[in-house]
Design a protein around this motif. Structure first.
Motif, PDB file in Angstrom:
ATOM      1  N   SER A 146      10.654   8.290  -1.232  1.00  0.00           N
ATOM      2  CA  SER A 146      11.227   9.242  -0.285  1.00  0.00           C
ATOM      3  C   SER A 146      11.807   8.453   0.879  1.00  0.00           C
ATOM      4  CB  SER A 146      10.157  10.218   0.229  1.00  0.00           C
ATOM      5  OG  SER A 146       9.210   9.523   1.032  1.00  0.00           O
ATOM      6  N   PRO A 147      12.708   9.051   1.659  1.00  0.00           N
ATOM      7  CA  PRO A 147      13.230   8.359   2.845  1.00  0.00           C
ATOM      8  C   PRO A 147      12.128   7.973   3.826  1.00  0.00           C
ATOM      9  CG  PRO A 147      14.610  10.247   2.307  1.00  0.00           C
ATOM     10  CD  PRO A 147      13.411  10.327   1.418  1.00  0.00           C
ATOM     11  N   ALA A 148      11.101   8.829   3.940  1.00  0.00           N
ATOM     12  CA  ALA A 148       9.994   8.521   4.860  1.00  0.00           C
ATOM     13  C   ALA A 148       9.219   7.303   4.385  1.00  0.00           C
ATOM     14  CB  ALA A 148       9.070   9.724   4.991  1.00  0.00           C
ATOM     15  N   ARG A 149       8.999   7.205   3.069  1.00  0.00           N
ATOM     16  CA  ARG A 149       8.287   6.028   2.555  1.00  0.00           C
ATOM     17  C   ARG A 149       9.108   4.765   2.800  1.00  0.00           C
ATOM     18  NH1 ARG A 149       7.855   4.279  -3.627  1.00  0.00           N
ATOM     19  NH2 ARG A 149       9.950   3.631  -3.009  1.00  0.00           N
ATOM     20  N   ASP A 150      10.415   4.819   2.578  1.00  0.00           N
ATOM     21  CA  ASP A 150      11.260   3.653   2.835  1.00  0.00           C
ATOM     22  C   ASP A 150      11.252   3.287   4.318  1.00  0.00           C
ATOM     23  OD1 ASP A 150      11.839   3.506   0.196  1.00  0.00           O
ATOM     24  OD2 ASP A 150      13.869   4.322   0.335  1.00  0.00           O
ATOM     25  N   ALA A 151      11.202   4.302   5.188  1.00  0.00           N
ATOM     26  CA  ALA A 151      11.147   4.032   6.626  1.00  0.00           C
ATOM     27  C   ALA A 151       9.847   3.333   6.997  1.00  0.00           C
ATOM     28  CB  ALA A 151      11.294   5.335   7.404  1.00  0.00           C
ATOM     29  N   LEU A 152       8.752   3.709   6.356  1.00  0.00           N
ATOM     30  CA  LEU A 152       7.470   3.045   6.615  1.00  0.00           C
ATOM     31  C   LEU A 152       7.507   1.590   6.153  1.00  0.00           C
ATOM     32  CD1 LEU A 152       5.085   5.964   5.590  1.00  0.00           C
ATOM     33  CD2 LEU A 152       5.267   4.965   7.873  1.00  0.00           C
ATOM     34  N   VAL A 153       8.194   1.329   5.041  1.00  0.00           N
ATOM     35  CA  VAL A 153       8.372  -0.052   4.591  1.00  0.00           C
ATOM     36  C   VAL A 153       9.225  -0.820   5.595  1.00  0.00           C
ATOM     37  CG1 VAL A 153       9.340  -1.520   2.784  1.00  0.00           C
ATOM     38  CG2 VAL A 153       8.060   0.529   2.157  1.00  0.00           C
ATOM     39  N   ASP A 154      10.320  -0.213   6.043  1.00  0.00           N
ATOM     40  CA  ASP A 154      11.178  -0.859   7.041  1.00  0.00           C
ATOM     41  C   ASP A 154      10.411  -1.156   8.322  1.00  0.00           C
ATOM     42  OD1 ASP A 154      13.359  -0.828   5.375  1.00  0.00           O
ATOM     43  OD2 ASP A 154      14.162   1.054   6.168  1.00  0.00           O
ATOM     44  N   LEU A 155       9.464  -0.281   8.640  1.00  0.00           N
ATOM     45  CA  LEU A 155       8.694  -0.443   9.868  1.00  0.00           C
ATOM     46  C   LEU A 155       7.862  -1.731   9.837  1.00  0.00           C
ATOM     47  CD1 LEU A 155       8.438   1.178  12.463  1.00  0.00           C
ATOM     48  CD2 LEU A 155       6.453   2.325  11.493  1.00  0.00           C
ATOM     49  N   THR A 156       7.418  -2.154   8.650  1.00  0.00           N
ATOM     50  CA  THR A 156       6.656  -3.400   8.563  1.00  0.00           C
ATOM     51  C   THR A 156       7.528  -4.593   8.939  1.00  0.00           C
ATOM     52  OG1 THR A 156       7.159  -3.766   6.199  1.00  0.00           O
ATOM     53  CG2 THR A 156       5.229  -2.424   6.721  1.00  0.00           C
ATOM     54  N   THR A 157       8.791  -4.561   8.527  1.00  0.00           N
ATOM     55  CA  THR A 157       9.706  -5.640   8.891  1.00  0.00           C
ATOM     56  C   THR A 157      10.041  -5.578  10.377  1.00  0.00           C
ATOM     57  OG1 THR A 157      10.655  -5.498   6.681  1.00  0.00           O
ATOM     58  CG2 THR A 157      11.891  -6.737   8.314  1.00  0.00           C
ATOM     59  N   MET A 158      10.233  -4.382  10.899  1.00  0.00           N
ATOM     60  CA  MET A 158      10.535  -4.241  12.312  1.00  0.00           C
ATOM     61  C   MET A 158       9.387  -4.764  13.158  1.00  0.00           C
ATOM     62  SD  MET A 158      11.705  -0.798  14.410  1.00  0.00           S
ATOM     63  CE  MET A 158      10.051  -0.187  14.742  1.00  0.00           C
ATOM     64  N   ALA A 159       8.143  -4.481  12.737  1.00  0.00           N
ATOM     65  CA  ALA A 159       6.982  -4.971  13.476  1.00  0.00           C
ATOM     66  C   ALA A 159       6.909  -6.490  13.452  1.00  0.00           C
ATOM     67  CB  ALA A 159       5.704  -4.371  12.878  1.00  0.00           C
ATOM     68  N   SER A 178       0.829  -1.211   0.000  1.00  0.00           N
ATOM     69  CA  SER A 178       0.000   0.000   0.000  1.00  0.00           C
ATOM     70  C   SER A 178       0.858   1.253   0.000  1.00  0.00           C
ATOM     71  CB  SER A 178      -0.930  -0.003   1.225  1.00  0.00           C
ATOM     72  OG  SER A 178      -1.829  -1.084   1.182  1.00  0.00           O
ATOM     73  N   ILE A 179       1.820   1.307   0.916  1.00  0.00           N
ATOM     74  CA  ILE A 179       2.601   2.541   1.059  1.00  0.00           C
ATOM     75  C   ILE A 179       3.548   2.734  -0.111  1.00  0.00           C
ATOM     76  CG2 ILE A 179       4.673   1.792   2.306  1.00  0.00           C
ATOM     77  CD1 ILE A 179       2.323   4.724   3.223  1.00  0.00           C
ATOM     78  N   MET A 180       3.894   1.660  -0.837  1.00  0.00           N
ATOM     79  CA  MET A 180       4.784   1.793  -1.989  1.00  0.00           C
ATOM     80  C   MET A 180       4.125   2.527  -3.151  1.00  0.00           C
ATOM     81  SD  MET A 180       7.820   0.587  -1.445  1.00  0.00           S
ATOM     82  CE  MET A 180       8.454   0.202  -3.066  1.00  0.00           C
ATOM     83  N   GLN A 181       2.828   2.799  -3.040  1.00  0.00           N
ATOM     84  CA  GLN A 181       2.150   3.582  -4.076  1.00  0.00           C
ATOM     85  C   GLN A 181       2.492   5.066  -3.977  1.00  0.00           C
ATOM     86  OE1 GLN A 181      -2.130   2.370  -4.706  1.00  0.00           O
ATOM     87  NE2 GLN A 181      -1.680   1.077  -2.938  1.00  0.00           N
ATOM     88  N   LEU A 182       3.070   5.483  -2.847  1.00  0.00           N
ATOM     89  CA  LEU A 182       3.474   6.881  -2.703  1.00  0.00           C
ATOM     90  C   LEU A 182       4.793   7.118  -3.432  1.00  0.00           C
ATOM     91  CD1 LEU A 182       2.724   7.529   1.090  1.00  0.00           C
ATOM     92  CD2 LEU A 182       1.260   8.015  -0.880  1.00  0.00           C
TER      93      LEU A 182
END
Length: 493
Positions: A475-488, A468-472
Motif C-alpha cells: 500500500s502507499p502507506a507501507r511504502d511511506a513507512l519504508v521511505d521513513l527509515t531512509t529519511m531517518a 518488518s513492515i514489508m510483511q504487511l
C-alpha cells in the motif's frame, strides 16, 4: 550441499518452496562456498574484490544480498587478522540499505541506494570510513530526493489538523498555563511520531481483523464518537486521537528533558525553561501528561491505556538511567546504552505503533509487526541523533551541539571509539568531568571509526524496521513507512 542446512539454520536462506527455487538455492550454495574459500585463503583486499565480482553475477538482488551476508559470515576468520582497530567491518562490503523485497509478490519494490555508489576498497574505507556511505554530494542528492518524495505527504492533511486539535484539547482558563502548554505546538516540529501512528493505521487497514472482539474500539458518548471500521487506506477517529496523545507525551518529555539538561534552545527557538523558568516548565510538562491521560481514558481500551502508561514509566526510567547508572562501569556499557535508548526514545514509537494496530482489533501478528517496526526505527532514530551531536552544528540541529559530552553521556560514537582509544573508557566512567575531557573525547571520537560504525548500527536497525513492515500488504502507506527509515537515516537535523 552440507552448507545448505547450516545457512538455513542461521536464517541466511529461506526454506525451499518450489523445485526451481531449489535449483537457485543450490547455485547460491556453490557461489557461497567459492566465496568463503576465497575469503579464507586470500588477503582481505582481494577477498573484497572477489565478493564484489561474485555478487555482481547474481542477477536477483535478493540472492545477492544473501550471498553477501553469508560470505561475510563464512569469511570472518580471515577478517580478524586485521586486528581490532583495522577489522574488516560488516558494513564495508554491504549496502547501507539493501533493496527491499516484497514477501507477497517476490519482487524488488525499493532500491534506495545503489551499491556501487557506496562500496569502496578496503584500504580507502579504513583510511576514510565515511566514504563507505558515499560522498557528501551523494547524501545531499538523496536528501533532495526524499524531500521531493515526502513520505509523510499521504498523512499531511491529518497532521495539519492534529496541531489545531491538540491546541484545542489542552486549552485552559489560566492564560499562562495555556500559553506555555501550546508553546511548542506553534513551532515547526517534525511530528514524526504521530505520523507513524497514522501511517501504521493506514497500512494495517488492509489486514484482517479479529472479529471476535467486535468492530473497532468502544468509545464513550462524551468523548470519541462512533468508531466503525474505517475504509481501506484510512484511519479511524481513535487512531487520530492516539496520534495526538503520542505527540503530547513526546512534547511533555522534551519539556522535562530541557529542565534536567538546562537546555536553552529546542527546535530552533528558546526552550520553555529558558523563557518561563524551571518551575513553570515542569508544571507545563505535567499538565500535558495529565491531558494525555484524559485522552487515553476516553479511548476506552484498557490494553492501549496500559501500553501508553507504560511509555510514561519508560521515559522516567530511561532518564534516571541516563542521570545515574547503578555502577560506574555501566556508563561504558553498550548493553546499558541500548536499553536506555529504547526506554527514552524507541518505547514511545514502538508501543504507540502497536496501539494503533490494536485499536482496530487487528490480529496479534499485525500488532507485533507494528511494534518491531517502531522499535527498530526508534533505536535508529536516536543513534542518528547521537551521531548528529558530533557531525552537525547547533544552528542546524536547533539545540546545542556536543551536548551529550557536556552532560557526561557516552553515546554510540564514544562507545565504538573506545575499542580504538581505551582512554575514553576512563573518561566515560568519570562522565567527562575533568578539565579537557570533553575536548579530548571529541578529538578521539573524530579520529576513530566510532561515528561511521554508529551510522552502520543505525542502518542495520533501519533495515530491520523496513523488513518488518514489508510483511504487511502492499500500500502507499507501507511504502511511506519504508521511505521513513531512509529519511531517518539520512537526516541532518
Amino acid at each position: 550441499l552440507s552448507v545448505l542446512p547450516r545457512l538455513r539454520r542461521r536464517r541466511l536462506l529461506p526454506p525451499d518452496d518450489l523445485p526451481y527455487q531449489r535449483i537457485a538455492r543450490l547455485f547460491d550454495c556453490v557461489l557461497l562456498a567459492l566465496l568463503g574459500a576465497l575469503l579464507d585463503s586470500c588477503e582481505p583486499r582481494r577477498s573484497f574484490r572477489a565478493l564484489r565480482w561474485g555478487a555482481s553475477r547474481v542477477r536477483v538482488l535478493r540472492r545477492c544480498a544473501m550471498a553477501g551476508r553469508a560470505a561475510v559470515a563464512l569469511g570472518r576468520r580471515s577478517a580478524r587478522v586485521l586486528g581490532p582497530s583495522r577489522r574488516l567491518l560488516h558494513g564495508a562490503i554491504q549496502r547501507k540499505i539493501l533493496s527491499y523485497i516484497d514477501p507477497l509478490e517476490n519482487l524488488v519494490v525499493k532500491a534506495k541506494i545503489d551499491v556501487d555508489d557506496l562500496r569502496t576498497p578496503l584500504d580507502e574505507y579504513l583510511e576514510n570510513p565515511r566514504a563507505a556511505y558515499g560522498s557528501e554530494s551523494l547524501l545531499k542528492s538523496r536528501r533532495r530526493e526524499l524531500v521531493h518524495a515526502d513520505p509523510l505527504s499521504i498523512v499531511r492533511s491529518e497532521l495539519d489538523d492534529l496541531t489545531d486539535d491538540i491546541k484545542s484539547f489542552i486549552n485552559n482558563d489560566h492564560p499562562v498555563l495555556s500559553t506555555v502548554a501550546k508553546y511548542f505546538f506553534d513551532a515547526s516540529g517534525k511530528r514524526v511520531r504521530p505520523a507513524i501512528v497514522l501511517l501504521i493505521g493506514k497500512a494495517t487497514s488492509l489486514c484482517d481483523r479479529d472479529l471476535s472482539k467486535g468492530s473497532g474500539s468502544a468509545d464513550s458518548d462524551s468523548a470519541i464518537e462512533s468508531s466503525s471500521i474505517p475504509p481501506e487506506g484510512s484511519v479511524s477517529v481513535s487512531q487520530r486521537k492516539l496520534a495526538e496523545i503520542t505527540e503530547m507525551i513526546h512534547t511533555a518529555s522534551i519539556v522535562h528533558d530541557d529542565v534536567i539538561d538546562s537546555s536553552s534552545t529546542r527546535r530552533g527557538i528558546g526552550s520553555i525553561n529558558y523563557l518561563f523558568g524551571n518551575k513553570v516548565a515542569v508544571l507545563a510538562g505535567d499538565f500535558l501528561l495529565a491531558r494525555a491521560s484524559i485522552g487515553l481514558a476516553r479511548l476506552r481500551d484498557t490494553d492501549v491505556i496500559e501500553m501508553l502508561s507504560t511509555v510514561i514509566e519508560h521515559l522516567v526510567e530511561g532518564e534516571i538511567m541516563q542521570m545515574k547508572a547503578p555502577n560506574a562501569e555501566d556508563a561504558a556499557s553498550f548493553e546499558y546504552y541500548l536499553r536506555k535508548t529504547f526506554l527514552k526514545t524507541a518505547s514511545l514509537i514502538s508501543l504507540s505503533s502497536r496501539a494503533s494496530a490494536m485499536l482496530e482489533n487487528h490480529r496479534p501478528e499485525i500488532a507485533d509487526i507494528a511494534f518491531a517496526y517502531g522499535k527498530h526505527l526508534g533505536l535508529a532514530y536516536q543513534i542518528v541523533d547521537d551521531v548528529l551531536d558530533y557531525t552537525s552544528s547547533s544552528s542546524v540541529l536547533g539545540k546545542p551541539a556536543l551536548a551529550d559530552l557536556e552532560l557526561g553521556i557516552a553515546t554510540a560514537p564514544v562507545l565504538f571509539a573506545m575499542e580504538e582509544f581505551p582512554e575514553l573508557r576512563d573518561m566515560a566512567i568519570r562522565k567527562f568531568t575533568k578539565d579537557g575531557d570533553v575536548e579530548r573525547a571529541h578529538e578521539l571520537v573524530t579520529k576513530s571509526h566510532g561515528i561511521a560504525r554508529a551510522q552502520l548500527l543505525a542502518a542495520s536497525h533501519c533495515q530491520k524496521a523496513a523488513e518488518s513492515i514489508m510483511q504487511l500488504p502492499h500500500s502507499p502507506a507501507r511504502d511511506a513507512l519504508v521511505d521513513l527509515t531512509t529519511m531517518a537515516l539520512l537526516r541532518d537535523k
